[in-house]
Design a protein around this motif. Structure first.
Motif, PDB file in Angstrom:
ATOM      1  N   ALA A   9       0.852  -1.190   0.000  1.00 26.16           N
ATOM      2  CA  ALA A   9       0.000   0.000   0.000  1.00 26.16           C
ATOM      3  C   ALA A   9       0.881   1.230   0.000  1.00 26.16           C
ATOM      4  O   ALA A   9       2.017   1.211   0.487  1.00 26.16           O
ATOM      5  N   LEU A  10       0.348   2.303  -0.543  1.00 25.65           N
ATOM      6  CA  LEU A  10       1.037   3.575  -0.616  1.00 25.65           C
ATOM      7  C   LEU A  10       0.175   4.634   0.051  1.00 25.65           C
ATOM      8  O   LEU A  10      -1.012   4.755  -0.264  1.00 25.65           O
ATOM      9  N   ALA A  11       0.760   5.383   0.982  1.00 26.56           N
ATOM     10  CA  ALA A  11       0.097   6.545   1.571  1.00 26.56           C
ATOM     11  C   ALA A  11       0.746   7.787   0.984  1.00 26.56           C
ATOM     12  O   ALA A  11       1.971   7.852   0.847  1.00 26.56           O
ATOM     13  N   SER A  12      -0.072   8.765   0.635  1.00 24.32           N
ATOM     14  CA  SER A  12       0.457  10.012   0.078  1.00 24.32           C
ATOM     15  C   SER A  12      -0.376  11.178   0.586  1.00 24.32           C
ATOM     16  O   SER A  12      -1.378  10.993   1.267  1.00 24.32           O
ATOM     17  N   GLY A  13       0.053  12.364   0.245  1.00 22.20           N
ATOM     18  CA  GLY A  13      -0.623  13.561   0.743  1.00 22.20           C
ATOM     19  C   GLY A  13       0.015  13.999   2.043  1.00 22.20           C
ATOM     20  O   GLY A  13       1.238  14.012   2.172  1.00 22.20           O
ATOM     21  N   GLU A  14      -0.795  14.306   3.021  1.00 26.44           N
ATOM     22  CA  GLU A  14      -0.321  14.817   4.301  1.00 26.44           C
ATOM     23  C   GLU A  14      -0.361  13.754   5.395  1.00 26.44           C
ATOM     24  O   GLU A  14      -0.707  14.043   6.537  1.00 26.44           O
ATOM     25  N   GLY A  15      -0.045  12.517   5.074  1.00 25.93           N
ATOM     26  CA  GLY A  15      -0.054  11.454   6.080  1.00 25.93           C
ATOM     27  C   GLY A  15      -1.462  11.130   6.515  1.00 25.93           C
ATOM     28  O   GLY A  15      -2.234  10.559   5.752  1.00 25.93           O
ATOM     29  N   ARG A  16      -1.827  11.525   7.725  1.00 28.60           N
ATOM     30  CA  ARG A  16      -3.166  11.262   8.245  1.00 28.60           C
ATOM     31  C   ARG A  16      -4.246  12.005   7.466  1.00 28.60           C
ATOM     32  O   ARG A  16      -5.424  11.691   7.599  1.00 28.60           O
ATOM     33  N   ASP A  17      -3.876  12.992   6.697  1.00 33.14           N
ATOM     34  CA  ASP A  17      -4.822  13.759   5.885  1.00 33.14           C
ATOM     35  C   ASP A  17      -4.398  13.652   4.426  1.00 33.14           C
ATOM     36  O   ASP A  17      -3.970  14.615   3.804  1.00 33.14           O
ATOM     37  N   GLY A  18      -4.508  12.452   3.913  1.00 36.26           N
ATOM     38  CA  GLY A  18      -4.101  12.187   2.536  1.00 36.26           C
ATOM     39  C   GLY A  18      -4.918  11.065   1.952  1.00 36.26           C
ATOM     40  O   GLY A  18      -6.131  10.991   2.159  1.00 36.26           O
ATOM     41  N   THR A  19      -4.251  10.169   1.272  1.00 36.93           N
ATOM     42  CA  THR A  19      -4.913   9.005   0.694  1.00 36.93           C
ATOM     43  C   THR A  19      -4.034   7.774   0.919  1.00 36.93           C
ATOM     44  O   THR A  19      -2.832   7.892   1.146  1.00 36.93           O
ATOM     45  N   ALA A  20      -4.666   6.625   0.841  1.00 34.72           N
ATOM     46  CA  ALA A  20      -3.939   5.358   0.885  1.00 34.72           C
ATOM     47  C   ALA A  20      -4.583   4.434  -0.134  1.00 34.72           C
ATOM     48  O   ALA A  20      -5.804   4.422  -0.307  1.00 34.72           O
ATOM     49  N   ARG A  21      -3.727   3.675  -0.804  1.00 34.05           N
ATOM     50  CA  ARG A  21      -4.257   2.727  -1.789  1.00 34.05           C
ATOM     51  C   ARG A  21      -3.326   1.534  -1.881  1.00 34.05           C
ATOM     52  O   ARG A  21      -2.113   1.632  -1.678  1.00 34.05           O
ATOM     53  N   SER A  22      -3.930   0.401  -2.173  1.00 33.93           N
ATOM     54  CA  SER A  22      -3.131  -0.803  -2.371  1.00 33.93           C
ATOM     55  C   SER A  22      -2.626  -0.834  -3.802  1.00 33.93           C
ATOM     56  O   SER A  22      -3.205  -0.208  -4.692  1.00 33.93           O
ATOM     57  N   ASN A  23      -1.562  -1.573  -4.023  1.00 34.81           N
ATOM     58  CA  ASN A  23      -0.975  -1.608  -5.365  1.00 34.81           C
ATOM     59  C   ASN A  23      -1.896  -2.258  -6.381  1.00 34.81           C
ATOM     60  O   ASN A  23      -1.795  -1.997  -7.576  1.00 34.81           O
ATOM     61  N   ASP A  24      -2.841  -3.105  -5.935  1.00 36.89           N
ATOM     62  CA  ASP A  24      -3.767  -3.749  -6.873  1.00 36.89           C
ATOM     63  C   ASP A  24      -5.056  -2.953  -7.076  1.00 36.89           C
ATOM     64  O   ASP A  24      -5.933  -3.358  -7.833  1.00 36.89           O
ATOM     65  N   GLY A  25      -5.191  -1.820  -6.372  1.00 37.98           N
ATOM     66  CA  GLY A  25      -6.358  -0.962  -6.543  1.00 37.98           C
ATOM     67  C   GLY A  25      -7.596  -1.406  -5.780  1.00 37.98           C
ATOM     68  O   GLY A  25      -8.626  -0.729  -5.836  1.00 37.98           O
ATOM     69  N   ARG A  26      -7.537  -2.498  -5.054  1.00 33.83           N
ATOM     70  CA  ARG A  26      -8.725  -2.980  -4.328  1.00 33.83           C
ATOM     71  C   ARG A  26      -9.034  -2.153  -3.096  1.00 33.83           C
ATOM     72  O   ARG A  26     -10.154  -2.151  -2.614  1.00 33.83           O
ATOM     73  N   LEU A  27      -8.035  -1.474  -2.577  1.00 32.89           N
ATOM     74  CA  LEU A  27      -8.240  -0.579  -1.440  1.00 32.89           C
ATOM     75  C   LEU A  27      -7.815   0.810  -1.872  1.00 32.89           C
ATOM     76  O   LEU A  27      -6.692   1.003  -2.370  1.00 32.89           O
ATOM     77  N   ALA A  28      -8.711   1.751  -1.725  1.00 34.28           N
ATOM     78  CA  ALA A  28      -8.400   3.150  -2.029  1.00 34.28           C
ATOM     79  C   ALA A  28      -9.250   3.997  -1.091  1.00 34.28           C
ATOM     80  O   ALA A  28     -10.480   3.986  -1.185  1.00 34.28           O
TER      81      ALA A  28
END
Length: 143
Positions: A9-28
């Motif tokens: 998974a990758l978290a981006s943006g401002e950490g707790r105030d951003g986005t997170a998504r799995s590499n397969d796209g099933r979690l966003a």
């Protein structure tokens, strides 16, 4: 450890105030600090994600050991609470967890035995053991 599966998974943006998504796209998911921490609460947060993962993982471990024991797991369930707080001395933040377990078809002694075994098998329990407090509470069992 022999790796059987790797989640990414990758978290981006401002950490707790951003986005997170799995590499397969099933979690966003959109992430937002909870109102209790000064955020707007308009997204999920790492503690909710951890609680969901721990509850699901522990329930799987409980069902595994229960099946091996031939136990009646009808209507079993696990709820998790993950607490975020300031560590004593103000040197950072820490977590604590509570697992609330329902095994309504089992007597208390059998439920306690299976919960103890699941706590030894569950990967989340093994990862947290000795690192954070984890309270196991059997809230529902057969009288």
């Amino acid at each position: 450890m022999k790796t059987l599966y790797t989640a990414e998974a990758l978290a981006s943006g401002e950490g707790r105030d951003g986005t997170a998504r799995s590499n397969d796209g099933r979690l966003a998911v959109d992430l937002a600090s909870p109102v209790e921490l000064g955020g707007n609460g308009q997204g999920t947060n790492p503690e909710q994600l951890f609680a969901a993962g721990y509850a699901a993982c522990f329930h799987s471990a409980l069902r595994l050991v229960g099946r091996k024991a031939g136990a009646d797991l009808t209507d079993s369930a696990v709820a998790a609470k993950v607490h975020l707080g300031q560590l004593d001395g103000g040197a950072g933040f820490g977590l604590a967890a509570e697992l609330e377990i329902a095994l309504p078809a089992l007597d208390l002694a059998t439920a306690e035995d299976l919960v103890a075994k699941a706590h030894q098998v569950c990967p989340y329990s093994n990862a947290t053991r000795g690192n954070i407090t984890v309270d196991l509470k059997i809230l529902e069992y057969a009288a």
